[in-house]
Design an enzyme around this catalytic site. Structure first.
Site, PDB file in Angstrom:
ATOM      1  N   TYR A 271      -1.342   0.298  10.556  1.00  0.00           N
ATOM      2  CA  TYR A 271      -1.516  -0.146   9.154  1.00  0.00           C
ATOM      3  C   TYR A 271      -0.276   0.250   8.338  1.00  0.00           C
ATOM      4  CZ  TYR A 271      -3.551  -0.944   4.543  1.00  0.00           C
ATOM      5  OH  TYR A 271      -3.789  -1.393   3.260  1.00  0.00           O
TER       6      TYR A 271
ATOM      7  N   SER B 209       0.857  -1.193   0.000  1.00  0.00           N
ATOM      8  CA  SER B 209       0.000   0.000   0.000  1.00  0.00           C
ATOM      9  C   SER B 209       0.891   1.241   0.000  1.00  0.00           C
ATOM     10  CB  SER B 209      -0.863   0.016   1.263  1.00  0.00           C
ATOM     11  OG  SER B 209      -1.509   1.262   1.421  1.00  0.00           O
TER      12      SER B 209
HETATM   13  N1  NAP Z   1      -8.706  -0.722  -1.119  1.00  0.00           N
HETATM   14  C1  NAP Z   1      -7.654   0.036  -0.879  1.00  0.00           C
HETATM   15  O1  NAP Z   1      -7.759   1.285  -0.871  1.00  0.00           O
HETATM   16  C2  NAP Z   1      -6.297  -0.591  -0.673  1.00  0.00           C
HETATM   17  C3  NAP Z   1      -5.178   0.213  -0.908  1.00  0.00           C
HETATM   18  C4  NAP Z   1      -3.904  -0.340  -0.719  1.00  0.00           C
HETATM   19  C5  NAP Z   1      -3.778  -1.645  -0.318  1.00  0.00           C
HETATM   20  N2  NAP Z   1      -4.889  -2.420  -0.070  1.00  0.00           N
HETATM   21  C6  NAP Z   1      -4.665  -3.797   0.335  1.00  0.00           C
HETATM   22  O2  NAP Z   1      -5.222  -4.637  -0.647  1.00  0.00           O
HETATM   23  C7  NAP Z   1      -5.527  -5.916  -0.085  1.00  0.00           C
HETATM   24  C8  NAP Z   1      -6.935  -6.309  -0.488  1.00  0.00           C
HETATM   25  O3  NAP Z   1      -7.839  -5.381   0.069  1.00  0.00           O
HETATM   26  P1  NAP Z   1      -9.158  -4.898  -0.679  1.00  0.00           P
HETATM   27  O4  NAP Z   1      -9.026  -3.454  -0.912  1.00  0.00           O
HETATM   28  O5  NAP Z   1      -9.473  -5.788  -1.812  1.00  0.00           O
HETATM   29  O6  NAP Z   1     -10.208  -5.058   0.542  1.00  0.00           O
HETATM   30  P2  NAP Z   1     -11.371  -6.110   0.815  1.00  0.00           P
HETATM   31  O7  NAP Z   1     -12.399  -6.022  -0.260  1.00  0.00           O
HETATM   32  O8  NAP Z   1     -11.789  -5.873   2.218  1.00  0.00           O
HETATM   33  O9  NAP Z   1     -10.642  -7.537   0.697  1.00  0.00           O
HETATM   34  C9  NAP Z   1      -9.818  -8.045   1.725  1.00  0.00           C
HETATM   35  C10 NAP Z   1      -9.674  -9.537   1.525  1.00  0.00           C
HETATM   36  O10 NAP Z   1      -8.788 -10.043   2.532  1.00  0.00           O
HETATM   37  C11 NAP Z   1      -9.381 -11.195   3.102  1.00  0.00           C
HETATM   38  N3  NAP Z   1      -8.932 -11.407   4.466  1.00  0.00           N
HETATM   39  C12 NAP Z   1      -8.961 -10.535   5.500  1.00  0.00           C
HETATM   40  N4  NAP Z   1      -8.509 -11.123   6.619  1.00  0.00           N
HETATM   41  C13 NAP Z   1      -8.188 -12.410   6.274  1.00  0.00           C
HETATM   42  C14 NAP Z   1      -7.695 -13.523   6.993  1.00  0.00           C
HETATM   43  N5  NAP Z   1      -7.433 -13.451   8.300  1.00  0.00           N
HETATM   44  N6  NAP Z   1      -7.474 -14.678   6.324  1.00  0.00           N
HETATM   45  C15 NAP Z   1      -7.734 -14.769   5.001  1.00  0.00           C
HETATM   46  N7  NAP Z   1      -8.223 -13.758   4.264  1.00  0.00           N
HETATM   47  C16 NAP Z   1      -8.451 -12.595   4.910  1.00  0.00           C
HETATM   48  C17 NAP Z   1     -10.871 -10.932   3.035  1.00  0.00           C
HETATM   49  O11 NAP Z   1     -11.588 -12.176   3.054  1.00  0.00           O
HETATM   50  P3  NAP Z   1     -12.431 -12.766   4.278  1.00  0.00           P
HETATM   51  O12 NAP Z   1     -12.954 -11.614   5.077  1.00  0.00           O
HETATM   52  O13 NAP Z   1     -13.485 -13.562   3.596  1.00  0.00           O
HETATM   53  O14 NAP Z   1     -11.448 -13.621   5.026  1.00  0.00           O
HETATM   54  C18 NAP Z   1     -10.989 -10.285   1.675  1.00  0.00           C
HETATM   55  O15 NAP Z   1     -11.099 -11.261   0.669  1.00  0.00           O
HETATM   56  C19 NAP Z   1      -5.295  -5.770   1.416  1.00  0.00           C
HETATM   57  O16 NAP Z   1      -4.032  -6.311   1.743  1.00  0.00           O
HETATM   58  C20 NAP Z   1      -5.301  -4.258   1.625  1.00  0.00           C
HETATM   59  O17 NAP Z   1      -4.571  -3.886   2.758  1.00  0.00           O
HETATM   60  C21 NAP Z   1      -6.144  -1.903  -0.259  1.00  0.00           C
END
Ligand code: NAP
Length: 270
Positions: free
Chosen positions: A168, A155
């Protein structure tokens, strides 16, 4: 020569929503074979069906909690059993082509002074230890000198600190350094290692961070044009498709409307 992903095994953590689900569909379009993990199995089932419809040669899912070592081990045992099935192009245990360490997220926006142990522990468990656990377990399944890839999702928070983001930011800075160390450790194996570090993207990320407050989560994206999950998925496929001698080490991607963390252009006030 560009890598073809058809019939290649791709393992995606956090595939039940956001980037992970979009990546499953995008690698599906390439005809890849998918191994999808997350805690919400009902959501994984839907994503696997979408990926198959998009063109995935095969798409399987299994419960995975990256905060728990036995869960990660059980997931990899399951993954290995799928990879070794007779449909595998490269028989044997060493044919996982792409590993995407995507599971993670932010919990809360408290200052350090007001931070909650549970939020801190979850962020470090998922974004840091989860990446380590899954990578350690999956590495023996990856071939050497075959253009395999480990792509971690970091990120912009790993590059820049902001108020209310101490843990974070620390967690994603940890992910960045793990990626860099792994890149050094795997030199000579042919396994590519990199990190994709997105800025503001509209997924379930903010809903999770705000603990289910949908209105608060929506406000994050008000009047601006954030990245979509599909934008990131397209980049992940592009990285995996580079010729086998090309390694995309670190890639920061932000929406045009975000010049820096906390500096976001908004057209309307809500
Ligand atoms: N959206 C943004 O602005 C952004 C920006 C930079 C980086 N990111 C990063 O991108 C990645 C994906 O996030 P996203 O934006 O797609 O958010 P999201 O829609 O909330 O997806 C997060 C995913 O992580 C899974 N997860 C969370 N805790 C887990 C656990 N203990 N074991 C296995 N799976 C787990 C969730 O699945 P379950 O809840 O079903 O387990 C879900 O599939 C993350 O690492 C986040 O930090 C996001």
């Amino acid at each position: 020569m560009k890598m073809l992903l058809k019939d290649k095994w791709v393992l995606i953590t956090g595939a039940s929503s956001g980037f992970g689900a979009a990546a499953a569909r995008a690698f599906g379009v390439e005809g890849a074979k998918l191994l999808l993990g997350a805690r919400r199995v009902d959501r994984l089932e839907k994503v696997a069906a979408e990926a198959r419809k998009a063109g995935a040669a095969e798409a399987y899912f299994h419960k995975l909690d990256v905060t728990n070592t036995p869960s990660v081990k059980a997931f990899i045992v399951w993954a290995k059993s799928k990879i070794q099935n007779p449909g595998c192009q490269t028989p044997g245990p060493t044919c996982l082509h792409v590993l995407i360490n995507n599971a993670g997220g932010a919990h809360g926006q408290d200052s350090v002074a007001e931070g909650k142990d549970a939020d801190w522990e979850t962020m470090l468990q998922t974004n840091v230890l989860g990446v380590l656990r899954v990578t350690r377990a999956a590495l023996p399944l990856m071939p050497h000198d075959a253009g395999a890839s480990i792509i971690n999702i970091g990120s912009v928070a790993g590059h820049t600190a902001y108020e209310g983001g101490a843990v974070y930011c620390a967690a994603k800075a940890g992910e960045l350094q793990i990626t860099r160390a792994l890149r050094l450790e795997l030199l000579g194996t042919g396994i590519r290692v990199g990190t994709v570090d997105p800025g503001l993207a509209e997924t379930e990320f903010s809903l999770v961070r705000f603990k289910g407050d949908a209105a608060g989560a929506k406000e994050v994206y008000a009047g601006t044009h954030p990245l979509t999950a599909e934008d990131i998925a397209e980049i992940l496929v592009w990285i995996a498709r580079r010729p086998s001698h090309v390694n995309i080490d670190e890639l920061i991607v932000k929406p045009v409307d975000q010049a820096a963390v906390g500096k976001v252009f908004r057209r309307t006030k809500t």
